[in-house]
Design an enzyme around this catalytic site. Structure first.
Site, PDB file in Angstrom:
ATOM      1  N   PRO A  86       0.826  -1.211   0.000  1.00  0.00           N
ATOM      2  CA  PRO A  86       0.000   0.000   0.000  1.00  0.00           C
ATOM      3  C   PRO A  86       0.868   1.271   0.000  1.00  0.00           C
ATOM      4  O   PRO A  86       0.423   2.339  -0.365  1.00  0.00           O
ATOM      5  CB  PRO A  86      -0.800  -0.090   1.297  1.00  0.00           C
ATOM      6  CG  PRO A  86      -0.587  -1.439   1.846  1.00  0.00           C
ATOM      7  CD  PRO A  86       0.647  -1.993   1.219  1.00  0.00           C
ATOM      8  N   GLU A 113       1.338  -8.129   7.582  1.00  0.00           N
ATOM      9  CA  GLU A 113       1.616  -6.683   7.555  1.00  0.00           C
ATOM     10  C   GLU A 113       2.710  -6.355   6.543  1.00  0.00           C
ATOM     11  O   GLU A 113       3.179  -5.230   6.482  1.00  0.00           O
ATOM     12  CB  GLU A 113       2.052  -6.219   8.952  1.00  0.00           C
ATOM     13  CG  GLU A 113       0.988  -6.400  10.032  1.00  0.00           C
ATOM     14  CD  GLU A 113      -0.321  -5.739   9.678  1.00  0.00           C
ATOM     15  OE1 GLU A 113      -1.359  -6.430   9.698  1.00  0.00           O
ATOM     16  OE2 GLU A 113      -0.317  -4.543   9.330  1.00  0.00           O
ATOM     17  N   ARG A 155      -1.105  -7.201 -21.610  1.00  0.00           N
ATOM     18  CA  ARG A 155      -1.873  -6.771 -22.795  1.00  0.00           C
ATOM     19  C   ARG A 155      -1.055  -5.850 -23.690  1.00  0.00           C
ATOM     20  O   ARG A 155      -1.409  -5.609 -24.843  1.00  0.00           O
ATOM     21  CB  ARG A 155      -3.167  -6.100 -22.397  1.00  0.00           C
ATOM     22  CG  ARG A 155      -3.016  -4.773 -21.690  1.00  0.00           C
ATOM     23  CD  ARG A 155      -4.356  -4.258 -21.193  1.00  0.00           C
ATOM     24  NE  ARG A 155      -5.226  -3.830 -22.256  1.00  0.00           N
ATOM     25  CZ  ARG A 155      -5.177  -2.617 -22.824  1.00  0.00           C
ATOM     26  NH1 ARG A 155      -4.238  -1.769 -22.441  1.00  0.00           N
ATOM     27  NH2 ARG A 155      -6.030  -2.283 -23.768  1.00  0.00           N
ATOM     28  N   ASP A 170      -5.348   3.455 -25.965  1.00  0.00           N
ATOM     29  CA  ASP A 170      -5.711   3.508 -24.549  1.00  0.00           C
ATOM     30  C   ASP A 170      -5.774   4.935 -24.039  1.00  0.00           C
ATOM     31  O   ASP A 170      -5.039   5.807 -24.505  1.00  0.00           O
ATOM     32  CB  ASP A 170      -4.625   2.773 -23.723  1.00  0.00           C
ATOM     33  CG  ASP A 170      -4.857   1.263 -23.694  1.00  0.00           C
ATOM     34  OD1 ASP A 170      -5.927   0.819 -24.146  1.00  0.00           O
ATOM     35  OD2 ASP A 170      -3.971   0.555 -23.228  1.00  0.00           O
TER      36      ASP A 170
HETATM   37  N1  JDQ Z   1      -2.494  -0.859  -3.476  1.00  0.00           N
HETATM   38  C1  JDQ Z   1      -2.427  -1.807  -2.444  1.00  0.00           C
HETATM   39  C2  JDQ Z   1      -1.476  -2.798  -2.250  1.00  0.00           C
HETATM   40  C3  JDQ Z   1      -1.838  -3.460  -1.098  1.00  0.00           C
HETATM   41  C4  JDQ Z   1      -1.112  -4.563  -0.432  1.00  0.00           C
HETATM   42  C5  JDQ Z   1      -0.062  -5.216  -1.109  1.00  0.00           C
HETATM   43  C6  JDQ Z   1       0.669  -6.199  -0.466  1.00  0.00           C
HETATM   44  C7  JDQ Z   1       0.348  -6.536   0.861  1.00  0.00           C
HETATM   45  C8  JDQ Z   1       0.914  -7.439   1.788  1.00  0.00           C
HETATM   46  C9  JDQ Z   1       0.193  -7.334   2.966  1.00  0.00           C
HETATM   47  N2  JDQ Z   1      -0.778  -6.398   2.783  1.00  0.00           N
HETATM   48  C10 JDQ Z   1      -1.727  -6.001   3.819  1.00  0.00           C
HETATM   49  C11 JDQ Z   1      -1.289  -4.732   4.484  1.00  0.00           C
HETATM   50  C12 JDQ Z   1      -2.236  -3.946   5.133  1.00  0.00           C
HETATM   51  C13 JDQ Z   1      -1.853  -2.769   5.761  1.00  0.00           C
HETATM   52  C14 JDQ Z   1      -0.538  -2.366   5.758  1.00  0.00           C
HETATM   53  C15 JDQ Z   1       0.410  -3.141   5.124  1.00  0.00           C
HETATM   54  C16 JDQ Z   1       0.029  -4.341   4.473  1.00  0.00           C
HETATM   55  C17 JDQ Z   1      -0.718  -5.890   1.518  1.00  0.00           C
HETATM   56  C18 JDQ Z   1      -1.446  -4.914   0.871  1.00  0.00           C
HETATM   57  N3  JDQ Z   1      -2.941  -2.885  -0.607  1.00  0.00           N
HETATM   58  N4  JDQ Z   1      -3.304  -1.886  -1.442  1.00  0.00           N
END
Ligand code: JDQ
Length: 244
Positions: A86, A113, A155, A170
């Protein structure tokens, strides 16, 4: 292109057996290899996570397991490593275009996490490592984000899309429609439940159709993504008008 994906839920990637990506794999355009991270965990429970240093909720993925997996999967080569998270750099069409040029991508799917940060630091010494977010919302793990990225990248590969113009036109690809959202699309029948297709689309006048489509794309962009228009100044819009 070779794609390696490491995950504790390899079954998430069965969608890569169908449609465009599936065909590209069968044709040999794409060499996709999915790996079960737990295969490198040797305790009886195949443990891949542990409590976070410094306290806090949840668990963190252990660096040793990831290290053993990445070492074996990348033996003899240096792919570009992508870790979805994220807190990563936003995934965009431009990034998809860039990644589509790479001969070998390694996607690491975290869970819990996330992955111990030393893993990205360790492999950043010998390969490019990108931490990538697919949007400002939180998923439970990296698998769905990797599916999104693989489809957006796949793609763009030669021969994957039947109609090569589909990718060129696109919304976010360079050209007259860049940074504009897709306008409305129509097909037969000409009238459906009393609703007609816009007359210009039946006119056969390509110039008028192109202008109508550009105007509709502008209208939809103004409504749904005015932020994209800030990147477009009047000069650019005029220049594109002349291209139509
Ligand atoms: N754009 C996007 C990517 C992700 C993502 C990607 C990989 C992981 C691995 C664990 N988590 C859960 C998580 C929740 C909160 C904080 C940190 C990690 C993931 C979320 N969420 N949204």
């Amino acid at each position: 292109m070779r794609l390696d994906i490491i995950s504790i839920f390899p079954e998430y990637f069965s969608p890569l057996d169908v449609s465009l990506i599936g065909k590209a794999r069968r044709r040999g355009t794409l060499d996709v290899r999915i790996h079960q991270l737990r295969d490198w965990a040797h305790d009886v429970h195949k443990t891949v996570d542990d409590t976070p240093y410094g306290g806090g909720p949840g668990m963190v993925m252990k660096p040793e397991i990831w290290g053993a997996a990445i070492d074996e999967v990348t033996e003899g080569g240096t792919p570009r490593m992508i870790v979805t998270t994220p807190s990563g750099r936003p995934f965009t069409q431009a990034m998809a275009q860039e990644l589509a040029q790479e001969p070998w991508l390694l996607f690491c799917c975290g869970r819990y996490e996330g992955i111990d940060s030393r893993v990205m630091a360790e492999y950043g010494k010998r390969m490019r490592v990108d931490e990538v977010s697919i949007g400002d919302y939180v998923l439970a793990g990296g698998e769905v984000a990797v599916l999104v990225m693989v489809e957006a990248i796949g793609r763009l590969l030669p021969g994957v899309l039947g109609n090569v113009h589909s990718a060129v036109d696109d919304s976010f690809a360079p050209g007259a429609m860049q940074n504009l959202l897709e306008g409305p699309v129509y097909t037969k029948p000409p009238v459906w439940r009393g609703r007609e297709v816009p007359e210009v689309l039946l006119s056969g006048h390509h110039g008028k159709v192109a202008r109508w489509r550009r105007d509709e794309a502008l209208r939809r962009t103004m409504k749904n993504r005015p932020d994209l228009l800030e990147a477009l100044d009047a000069a650019t819009l005029d220049k594109r008008d002349r291209e139509l």
